[in-house]
Design a protein around this motif. Structure first.
Motif, PDB file in Angstrom:
ATOM      1  N   LEU A 117       1.087  -1.042   0.332  1.00 20.58           N
ATOM      2  CA  LEU A 117      -0.098  -0.148  -0.303  1.00 20.58           C
ATOM      3  C   LEU A 117       0.898   1.192   0.293  1.00 20.58           C
ATOM      4  CD1 LEU A 117      -3.171  -0.092  -0.400  1.00 20.58           C
ATOM      5  CD2 LEU A 117      -3.085   0.639   2.321  1.00 20.58           C
ATOM      6  N   THR A 118       1.698   1.565   0.590  1.00 19.16           N
ATOM      7  CA  THR A 118       2.807   2.461   0.706  1.00 19.16           C
ATOM      8  C   THR A 118       3.732   3.145  -0.510  1.00 19.16           C
ATOM      9  OG1 THR A 118       5.094   0.866   1.450  1.00 19.16           O
ATOM     10  CG2 THR A 118       3.483   1.921   3.506  1.00 19.16           C
ATOM     11  N   ALA A 119       3.271   1.646  -1.314  1.00 15.90           N
ATOM     12  CA  ALA A 119       4.121   2.119  -2.732  1.00 15.90           C
ATOM     13  C   ALA A 119       3.031   2.505  -3.864  1.00 15.90           C
ATOM     14  CB  ALA A 119       4.833   0.549  -3.012  1.00 15.90           C
ATOM     15  N   HIS A 120       2.000   2.973  -3.230  1.00 11.95           N
ATOM     16  CA  HIS A 120       0.295   3.241  -4.196  1.00 11.95           C
ATOM     17  C   HIS A 120       0.972   4.494  -4.250  1.00 11.95           C
ATOM     18  CE1 HIS A 120      -2.263  -0.345  -4.053  1.00 11.95           C
ATOM     19  NE2 HIS A 120      -1.138  -0.497  -4.045  1.00 11.95           N
ATOM     20  N   ALA A 121       1.679   5.374  -3.302  1.00 13.54           N
ATOM     21  CA  ALA A 121       1.811   6.733  -3.295  1.00 13.54           C
ATOM     22  C   ALA A 121       3.578   7.226  -4.351  1.00 13.54           C
ATOM     23  CB  ALA A 121       1.933   7.396  -2.282  1.00 13.54           C
ATOM     24  N   HIS A 122       3.853   6.168  -4.779  1.00 17.94           N
ATOM     25  CA  HIS A 122       5.777   7.072  -5.650  1.00 17.94           C
ATOM     26  C   HIS A 122       5.571   7.439  -6.852  1.00 17.94           C
ATOM     27  CE1 HIS A 122       9.086   5.178  -6.274  1.00 17.94           C
ATOM     28  NE2 HIS A 122       9.227   5.422  -7.804  1.00 17.94           N
ATOM     29  N   ARG A 123       6.291   7.957  -6.138  1.00 17.44           N
ATOM     30  CA  ARG A 123       5.332   9.481  -7.981  1.00 17.44           C
ATOM     31  C   ARG A 123       6.113   8.920  -9.429  1.00 17.44           C
ATOM     32  NH1 ARG A 123       8.042  13.649  -5.768  1.00 17.44           N
ATOM     33  NH2 ARG A 123       9.887  12.801  -5.089  1.00 17.44           N
ATOM     34  N   CYS A 124       5.318   9.195 -10.145  1.00 14.32           N
ATOM     35  CA  CYS A 124       5.905   8.785 -11.575  1.00 14.32           C
ATOM     36  C   CYS A 124       5.942  10.251 -12.746  1.00 14.32           C
ATOM     37  CB  CYS A 124       4.393   7.721 -12.621  1.00 14.32           C
ATOM     38  SG  CYS A 124       5.570   6.653 -11.347  1.00 14.32           S
TER      39      CYS A 124
END
Length: 158
Positions: A117-124
């Motif tokens: 879940l914490t990786a869902h906010a990774h910016r692209c």
């Protein structure tokens, strides 16, 4: 009324449904229907399915890079028409296309299901500066896939 974004289990469930739908319905089309061009500059059903293979490959790479590289991931576009042309999907057996597309998407579903879940906010970031998250990329992939599956089945204009 505010609509909430689908959860990852909902996205994965929809991807599974689309896999089942296309695996059931694509074999019902004749070779001529699969190879027919709906108009000038439009892809055949086989080419659309090939494009979905290219999309799976590109999005697999994006998802993996978002999980393994520092933020923000810079998203690299690809020339969709050139990829479809170079891969010559028009002259590929429909069963081969369907098999590859299905297998690739099963792998993507497995990957999506285990993303923390914490990786869902990774910016692209796109080259024009537009920024999205990994979650957005995953949801956009599912929407894109649905659109093209509906095109292949003849439910939306090509």
């Amino acid at each position: 009324m505010v609509l909430s974004a689908p959860s990852m289990p909902q996205v994965c469930h929809r991807l599974h449904e689309l896999l089942g739908l296309l695996n059931t319905r694509l074999p019902l089309f004749s070779p001529a229907e699969l190879a027919a061009f709906p108009g000038p500059g439009k892809w055949s059903r086989k080419q659309i399915l090939g494009h979905l293979i290219d999309s799976a490959a590109n999005n697999h790479q994006r998802f993996m890079l978002a999980l393994t590289t520092p933020e923000p991931l810079v998203l690299t576009p690809y020339d969709q028409d050139a990829w479809v042309r170079c891969a010559d999907y028009q002259h590929t057996l429909p069963a081969d296309l369907l098999s590859l597309w299905t297998t690739y998407n099963r792998q993507l579903i497995r990957l999506i299901e285990q993303i923390p879940l914490t990786a869902h906010a990774h910016r692209c970031t796109y080259g024009n500066g537009y920024e999205v998250t990994l979650r957005w990329l995953i949801e956009d992939y599912a929407v894109h896939l649905e659109h093209h599956v509906q095109q292949i089945l003849g439910r939306t204009p090509q």
